[in-house]
Design an enzyme around this catalytic site. Structure first.
Site, PDB file in Angstrom:
ATOM      1  CE1 TYR A  71      35.412  32.398  44.747  1.00  0.00           C
ATOM      2  CE2 TYR A  71      34.572  31.511  46.811  1.00  0.00           C
ATOM      3  CZ  TYR A  71      35.472  31.457  45.755  1.00  0.00           C
ATOM      4  OH  TYR A  71      36.424  30.474  45.722  1.00  0.00           O
TER       5      TYR A  71
ATOM      6  CE  LYS B 195      38.165  34.270  46.554  1.00  0.00           C
ATOM      7  NZ  LYS B 195      38.231  33.260  45.488  1.00  0.00           N
TER       8      LYS B 195
END
Length: 310
Positions: free
Chosen positions: A147, A177
């Protein structure tokens, strides 16, 4: 540890809502609202995957115990209704991240994601990769996502460089992400990634640009309350109708520009979700401040003026 066969998991695509954490009026976690929340996403917004305990979910303001309770509730309530539940397990402490990763595997989450630590920051690609490897090793059977959100963590190491040989270190690695605005770095991630990875774009107001760069899906907070409209944007893009896709993207930008002028943060965003959905999500946790009612009403009215019901 052997690599998972790409066929042993479902590739993550489409819209993924980054969920808010429901609290009661006393500021305690309220899991009773999670079932209605999931029903709202699936029935009203057409969103069938969720990213829980992330930035929108105020994860860094939660205890490890609270994050476990929430993760379990999300996974249980989503069973049979959602395609995938991705549990964010990143913490400042490696040991806490590993504990949450093991717990995510125990409750049969579909995948885990990890943010870079932001107090003692990894200063090199190798330091970041080793941290991610240690967390992933605690749950080797779960698909693992990095992320990337440099605006929050202050860790702005090029993701493309970090991905070099990453699956040799982390056999369960399945994508990123990418919540940064560097579209060149994102494009390089897409162009260099194997087919079984998912590159998910996380800057809602620039989704169309992310799709043009080859994003396989998107994770964001606004998809909680305008997911049905953004599904139309994705559909228009896939059909080659860029005019329609731009129209929807520009409307989202107009909403966010308006909200930002009034002061748009997690607290305001959460209040907007409550205004639109009718869910009882409670106030944010300090140091995030509650949204003044007049500000929430103004942004909600702007939302209704731009986006009709799907």
């Amino acid at each position: 540890m052997s690599a998972m066969a790409p066929s042993s998991y479902k590739k993550l695509t489409g819209l993924i809502a980054a969920t808010f954490t429901p609290f009661n009026t006393d500021g305690e976690v309220n899991i009773l609202e999670i079932g209605p929340y999931i029903d709202y996403l699936t029935e009203k917004q057409g969103v069938r995957s969720i990213f829980v305990n992330g930035t929108t979910g105020e994860s860094m303001s939660l205890t490890v115990a609270e994050r476990k309770v929430l993760a379990e509730a999300w996974v249980q309530k989503a069973k049979g209704k959602m395609d995938q539940v991705i549990v964010h397990v990143g913490c400042m402490s490696l040991k806490d991240s590993q504990e949450l990763a093991r717990h995510a595997a125990d409750i049969r989450a579909d995948a885990i994601a990890v943010i870079a630590p932001s107090f003692f920051k990894p200063s090199t690609q190798d330091a970041l990769r080793l941290f991610l490897q240690e967390v992933a090793s605690a749950a080797p059977t779960l698909p693992f996502y990095y992320y990337h959100i440099p605006g929050v963590t202050g860790v702005n190491l090029p993701v493309r460089d970090m991905l070099e040989g990453i699956e040799e270190l982390i056999p369960s690695f399945r994508g990123v992400k990418f919540s940064g605005s560097d579209l060149m770095d994102f494009g390089q991630c897409v162009s260099s990634s194997p087919a079984h990875w998912s590159l998910l774009y996380g800057v809602d107001e620039q989704l169309l640009a992310g799709l043009a760069m080859g994003a396989h899906g998107a994770v964001g907070s606004t998809y909680n309350y305008i997911g049905c409209q953004i599904n139309k944007l994705i559909s228009a893009f896939e059909k080659g109708d860029l005019a329609q896709a731009r129209t929807i993207q520009f409307k989202m930008q107009e909403l966010l520009v308006y909200a930002m002028k009034l002061g748009f943060d997690v607290g305001v965003n959460k209040q907007l979700m409550m205004e639109v959905s009718g869910l009882r999500l409670g106030p944010p946790r300090l140091p995030v401040m509650p949204c003044p009612p007049d500000r929430a009403l103004a942004i909600s009215q702007k939302h209704h003026s731009l986006f009709a019901e799907c």
